[in-house]
Scaffold this motif. Structure first.
Motif, PDB file in Angstrom:
ATOM      1  N   GLY A  87      44.070  39.162  42.681  1.00 37.87           N
ATOM      2  CA  GLY A  87      44.856  39.696  41.654  1.00 37.87           C
ATOM      3  C   GLY A  87      45.850  38.513  41.046  1.00 37.87           C
ATOM      4  O   GLY A  87      46.794  38.984  40.896  1.00 37.87           O
ATOM      5  N   PHE A  88      45.568  37.546  41.683  1.00 34.25           N
ATOM      6  CA  PHE A  88      46.283  36.282  40.910  1.00 34.25           C
ATOM      7  C   PHE A  88      46.680  36.645  39.363  1.00 34.25           C
ATOM      8  O   PHE A  88      45.728  36.947  38.647  1.00 34.25           O
ATOM      9  CB  PHE A  88      45.895  34.877  41.293  1.00 34.25           C
ATOM     10  CG  PHE A  88      46.624  33.813  40.695  1.00 34.25           C
ATOM     11  CD1 PHE A  88      47.913  33.300  41.452  1.00 34.25           C
ATOM     12  CD2 PHE A  88      46.523  33.178  39.633  1.00 34.25           C
ATOM     13  CE1 PHE A  88      48.690  32.142  41.035  1.00 34.25           C
ATOM     14  CE2 PHE A  88      47.285  32.130  39.141  1.00 34.25           C
ATOM     15  CZ  PHE A  88      48.235  31.710  39.774  1.00 34.25           C
ATOM     16  N   PRO A  89      47.784  36.227  38.889  1.00 35.82           N
ATOM     17  CA  PRO A  89      48.062  36.570  37.602  1.00 35.82           C
ATOM     18  C   PRO A  89      46.953  35.775  36.546  1.00 35.82           C
ATOM     19  O   PRO A  89      46.568  34.485  36.667  1.00 35.82           O
ATOM     20  CB  PRO A  89      49.450  35.934  37.177  1.00 35.82           C
ATOM     21  CG  PRO A  89      50.197  36.050  38.336  1.00 35.82           C
ATOM     22  CD  PRO A  89      49.121  35.957  39.652  1.00 35.82           C
ATOM     23  N   THR A  90      46.436  36.672  35.691  1.00 32.57           N
ATOM     24  CA  THR A  90      45.273  36.136  34.837  1.00 32.57           C
ATOM     25  C   THR A  90      44.097  36.352  35.251  1.00 32.57           C
ATOM     26  O   THR A  90      42.997  35.850  34.528  1.00 32.57           O
ATOM     27  CB  THR A  90      45.735  34.772  34.190  1.00 32.57           C
ATOM     28  OG1 THR A  90      45.357  33.654  35.109  1.00 32.57           O
ATOM     29  CG2 THR A  90      46.993  34.581  33.660  1.00 32.57           C
ATOM     30  N   GLU A  91      43.908  36.615  36.482  1.00 30.88           N
ATOM     31  CA  GLU A  91      42.462  36.561  37.053  1.00 30.88           C
ATOM     32  C   GLU A  91      41.564  37.710  36.448  1.00 30.88           C
ATOM     33  O   GLU A  91      42.195  38.961  36.634  1.00 30.88           O
ATOM     34  CB  GLU A  91      42.448  36.725  38.747  1.00 30.88           C
ATOM     35  CG  GLU A  91      41.262  36.885  39.341  1.00 30.88           C
ATOM     36  CD  GLU A  91      41.377  37.363  40.894  1.00 30.88           C
ATOM     37  OE1 GLU A  91      40.880  36.491  41.797  1.00 30.88           O
ATOM     38  OE2 GLU A  91      41.660  38.176  41.098  1.00 30.88           O
ATOM     39  N   ALA A 138      44.927  26.977  38.203  1.00 34.66           N
ATOM     40  CA  ALA A 138      46.211  27.830  37.918  1.00 34.66           C
ATOM     41  C   ALA A 138      46.999  27.813  39.012  1.00 34.66           C
ATOM     42  O   ALA A 138      48.382  28.087  38.980  1.00 34.66           O
ATOM     43  CB  ALA A 138      45.900  29.324  37.207  1.00 34.66           C
ATOM     44  N   MET A 139      46.561  27.853  40.230  1.00 34.82           N
ATOM     45  CA  MET A 139      47.276  28.189  41.483  1.00 34.82           C
ATOM     46  C   MET A 139      47.982  26.635  41.655  1.00 34.82           C
ATOM     47  O   MET A 139      48.566  26.569  42.714  1.00 34.82           O
ATOM     48  CB  MET A 139      46.682  28.475  42.619  1.00 34.82           C
ATOM     49  CG  MET A 139      46.061  29.822  42.565  1.00 34.82           C
ATOM     50  SD  MET A 139      45.143  30.191  43.909  1.00 34.82           S
ATOM     51  CE  MET A 139      45.121  32.130  43.951  1.00 34.82           C
ATOM     52  N   ASN A 140      47.664  25.485  40.817  1.00 30.63           N
ATOM     53  CA  ASN A 140      48.443  24.274  40.762  1.00 30.63           C
ATOM     54  C   ASN A 140      47.680  23.382  42.039  1.00 30.63           C
ATOM     55  O   ASN A 140      48.342  22.775  42.853  1.00 30.63           O
ATOM     56  CB  ASN A 140      49.845  24.134  41.093  1.00 30.63           C
ATOM     57  CG  ASN A 140      50.279  22.793  40.823  1.00 30.63           C
ATOM     58  OD1 ASN A 140      49.973  22.002  40.045  1.00 30.63           O
ATOM     59  ND2 ASN A 140      51.554  22.408  41.771  1.00 30.63           N
ATOM     60  N   MET A 180      53.712  34.271  34.690  1.00 29.42           N
ATOM     61  CA  MET A 180      52.223  34.369  34.115  1.00 29.42           C
ATOM     62  C   MET A 180      52.034  35.668  33.552  1.00 29.42           C
ATOM     63  O   MET A 180      52.240  36.608  34.384  1.00 29.42           O
ATOM     64  CB  MET A 180      51.425  33.671  35.210  1.00 29.42           C
ATOM     65  CG  MET A 180      51.665  32.413  35.397  1.00 29.42           C
ATOM     66  SD  MET A 180      50.205  31.618  36.583  1.00 29.42           S
ATOM     67  CE  MET A 180      50.681  29.958  36.982  1.00 29.42           C
ATOM     68  N   LYS A 181      51.242  35.744  32.514  1.00 31.07           N
ATOM     69  CA  LYS A 181      50.740  36.844  31.682  1.00 31.07           C
ATOM     70  C   LYS A 181      49.383  36.485  31.689  1.00 31.07           C
ATOM     71  O   LYS A 181      48.981  35.576  30.979  1.00 31.07           O
ATOM     72  CB  LYS A 181      51.623  37.232  30.698  1.00 31.07           C
ATOM     73  CG  LYS A 181      52.933  37.511  30.955  1.00 31.07           C
ATOM     74  CD  LYS A 181      53.867  38.213  29.639  1.00 31.07           C
ATOM     75  CE  LYS A 181      55.217  38.413  30.256  1.00 31.07           C
ATOM     76  NZ  LYS A 181      56.047  38.900  28.995  1.00 31.07           N
ATOM     77  N   CYS A 199      52.266  25.275  45.328  1.00 28.20           N
ATOM     78  CA  CYS A 199      51.299  26.336  44.779  1.00 28.20           C
ATOM     79  C   CYS A 199      52.006  27.410  43.868  1.00 28.20           C
ATOM     80  O   CYS A 199      53.390  27.834  44.105  1.00 28.20           O
ATOM     81  CB  CYS A 199      50.586  27.041  45.965  1.00 28.20           C
ATOM     82  SG  CYS A 199      49.562  25.886  46.893  1.00 28.20           S
ATOM     83  N   THR A 200      51.512  27.647  42.638  1.00 27.76           N
ATOM     84  CA  THR A 200      52.413  28.572  41.742  1.00 27.76           C
ATOM     85  C   THR A 200      52.669  30.038  42.459  1.00 27.76           C
ATOM     86  O   THR A 200      53.740  30.287  41.790  1.00 27.76           O
ATOM     87  CB  THR A 200      51.783  28.696  40.557  1.00 27.76           C
ATOM     88  OG1 THR A 200      50.119  29.182  40.546  1.00 27.76           O
ATOM     89  CG2 THR A 200      51.412  27.429  39.551  1.00 27.76           C
ATOM     90  N   PHE A 201      52.001  30.430  43.228  1.00 23.09           N
ATOM     91  CA  PHE A 201      52.469  31.819  43.915  1.00 23.09           C
ATOM     92  C   PHE A 201      53.108  31.750  45.012  1.00 23.09           C
ATOM     93  O   PHE A 201      53.349  32.838  45.649  1.00 23.09           O
ATOM     94  CB  PHE A 201      50.926  32.280  44.340  1.00 23.09           C
ATOM     95  CG  PHE A 201      50.241  31.848  45.128  1.00 23.09           C
ATOM     96  CD1 PHE A 201      50.282  31.851  46.515  1.00 23.09           C
ATOM     97  CD2 PHE A 201      49.115  30.786  44.786  1.00 23.09           C
ATOM     98  CE1 PHE A 201      49.798  31.078  47.333  1.00 23.09           C
ATOM     99  CE2 PHE A 201      48.494  30.142  45.723  1.00 23.09           C
ATOM    100  CZ  PHE A 201      48.754  30.075  47.207  1.00 23.09           C
ATOM    101  N   CYS A 202      53.722  30.749  45.674  1.00 22.22           N
ATOM    102  CA  CYS A 202      54.058  30.607  47.009  1.00 22.22           C
ATOM    103  C   CYS A 202      55.533  30.203  46.744  1.00 22.22           C
ATOM    104  O   CYS A 202      56.075  29.409  46.143  1.00 22.22           O
ATOM    105  CB  CYS A 202      53.529  29.499  47.549  1.00 22.22           C
ATOM    106  SG  CYS A 202      54.032  29.416  49.539  1.00 22.22           S
TER     107      CYS A 202
END
Length: 482
Positions: free
Chosen positions: A333-337, A300-302, A373-374, A156-159
């Motif tokens: 608040g995941f990036p781009t949310e 986006a979180m894969n 990520m932005k 997962c892209t955040f983990c």
């Protein structure tokens, strides 16, 4: 003189198991555990390295210990030590030693070096699953965690878990069954199976439980959508390794609870529901971290799922097991949310009506794809979104608990509360099947102190029958039946 150690435990259930293994290894070396830090010769901070707040808490605990006890030896262990051992070797002189959790067998040599006034920094190779006999459990009496996997391949892209604990690997099923039997023989009633993703049990690249199939390839390469969306999954690939493990566990004789914690929604295979329907000792409690209710954010979180597929999963579980309880987690608040996507998570939560959920603001973690990520969402906005979700969940949970009033439940007693002054009423705290340890609410048990049968039965580790009579936003109030 015999040396004493004090363990300062942080983090999740998986880290708790590691802490219990550390205790067992130190006792084997001749150390004695003390619950009074002032009496200790060695302080172990078994740290968490998952998100920013947890990392700060662990580091502050170590720094506070060094300030308060400058003469004692202090070892930084756990996930934070594993993740930043190279950095801390230079930047954290307050620690007398650093031990990652990749190979806990290295603890023996690390501790010996510390007491020789050396400063060992050890980071073991991430292989297998650290396990062994745990002489002293850190759970409430009657409950224990059993780790069945280590690491994670979900990416997962955040983990940061794969960075900390490595790739997925699973324990042999016979080894797991043997440990469960041993715990039951010691009076443990509740067994909580844990891993980063229980549904991926037996699907590690080097796992060989099922030599006929390459489950790693099936799950991580061939699977383009969640299993719940694959109507022919079982016909095409067969029963899951988790199904086979649970089948073996179901053959164990005796009275106990089995709780499954942490199941990735993409890998949830409905075949396990058959076992839960046949064997009531398997609790219909599902901890499924959906993380978001917006399909674009989920991608986006894969993740392979969508808001609709995750709603379908919840519907399937409840149609098969009407008494099921669902816990989930949301990452806000995941990036781009966007605001609209955050609102989609609120709509999703209202639709699935999970019994419990945790809501956590996004933590920007080094070396994860989401780090770059932005645009990044501000911490203030992330916290607000988490608070809004939690407010929705509080209302759902309150209604869910209220619906349980008037019903009878078996409750695992955790602790006795001092009786109310001037009354003959006793109070105890426990948990029913729909309450996992540490994260959910409790059952308050009221009983008559003049009732000898109640006083005899209501002790930590015992299971008693109660009737739910009232509820709050998180807890059940009950009366003792027998």
């Amino acid at each position: 003189m015999t040396k004493k150690f004090f363990i300062d435990q942080h983090g999740c259930a998986k880290n708790q198991v590691d802490g219990e293994l550390i205790i067992a290894r130190l006792e084997k070396l001749g150390f004695v555990q003390t619950l009074n830090v002032e009496d200790s010769d060695l302080i172990i901070v078994n740290s968490c390295g998952f998100i920013k707040t947890a990392k700060e808490e662990s580091l502050n605990s170590l720094l506070d210990a060094r300030s308060a006890y400058p003469e004692k030896k202090i070892l930084l262990a756990g996930c934070l030590a594993e993740r930043y051992s190279d950095v801390f070797s230079e930047s954290l002189p307050e620690a007398d030693g650093i031990l990652g959790n990749g190979d806990l067998s290295l603890l023996d040599s690390v501790v010996k070096k510390i007491f020789k006034d050396e400063r060992p920094v050890s980071k073991g190779e991430q292989k297998g699953v650290c396990c062994g006999n745990r002489t002293n459990l850190l759970s409430f009496k009657g409950s224990a965690y059993v780790k069945i996997t280590e690491g994670c391949d979900n990416r997962c892209t955040f983990c940061a878990i794969p960075i900390i604990r490595g790739s997925l690997r699973s324990r042999a099923s016979d080894e797991i069954v043997a440990e469960i039997k041993e715990l039951i023989s010691r009076g443990i009633f509740e067994i909580n199976l844990i891993g980063q993703d229980l549904a991926a049990y037996g699907c590690g690249e080097s796992d060989c439980e099922d030599k006929k199939k390459n489950w790693h390839e099936i799950i991580y390469s061939k699977l383009s959508k969640p299993i719940i969306e694959c109507d022919d999954f079982i016909e095409k690939f067969g029963r899951s390794p988790l199904y086979d493990l649970l089948t073996k566990i179901s053959r164990i004789k005796g009275k106990f609870w089995i709780r499954l914690l942490y199941i990735h929604p993409d890998h949830f295979n409905p075949d396990i529901l058959e076992i839960l329907k046949k064997d009531s000792r398997f609790l219909p409690y599902f901890d499924i971290p959906f993380q978001s209710g917006d399909s674009r954010v989920i991608k986006a979180m894969n993740r392979k799922g969508s808001a609709s597929s995750y709603r379908k999963l919840v519907k399937t579980i409840r149609s098969e097991l009407s008494e099921s309880c669902i816990r989930t987690t949301f990452l806000t608040g995941f990036p781009t949310e966007s605001e609209d996507e955050a609102l989609n998570s609120q709509k999703f939560l209202k639709a699935i009506k999970s019994d419990w959920s945790g809501c956590f603001p996004y933590s920007k973690e080094d070396d994860t794809p989401a780090y770059k990520m932005k645009p990044q969402v501000s911490g203030k906005i992330s916290a607000r979104r988490a608070s809004e979700l939690q407010s929705i969940q509080s209302e759902i949970t309150a209604k869910s608990l209220n619906a349980r009033c008037g019903k009878e439940y078996d409750v695992l007693v955790e602790e006795i509360v001092q009786n109310l002054e001037g009354t003959d009423e006793g109070l105890a705290i426990g948990r029913a099947w729909f309450q996992a340890p540490e994260v959910d609410g409790s059952v308050v048990i009221r009983y008559d102190l003049d009732d000898k049968n109640a006083v005899k039965k209501i002790v930590p580790g015992n299971v008693v029958r109660v009737k739910a009579v009232a509820s709050s936003e998180v807890d059940i109030d009950s009366i003792f039946l027998g």
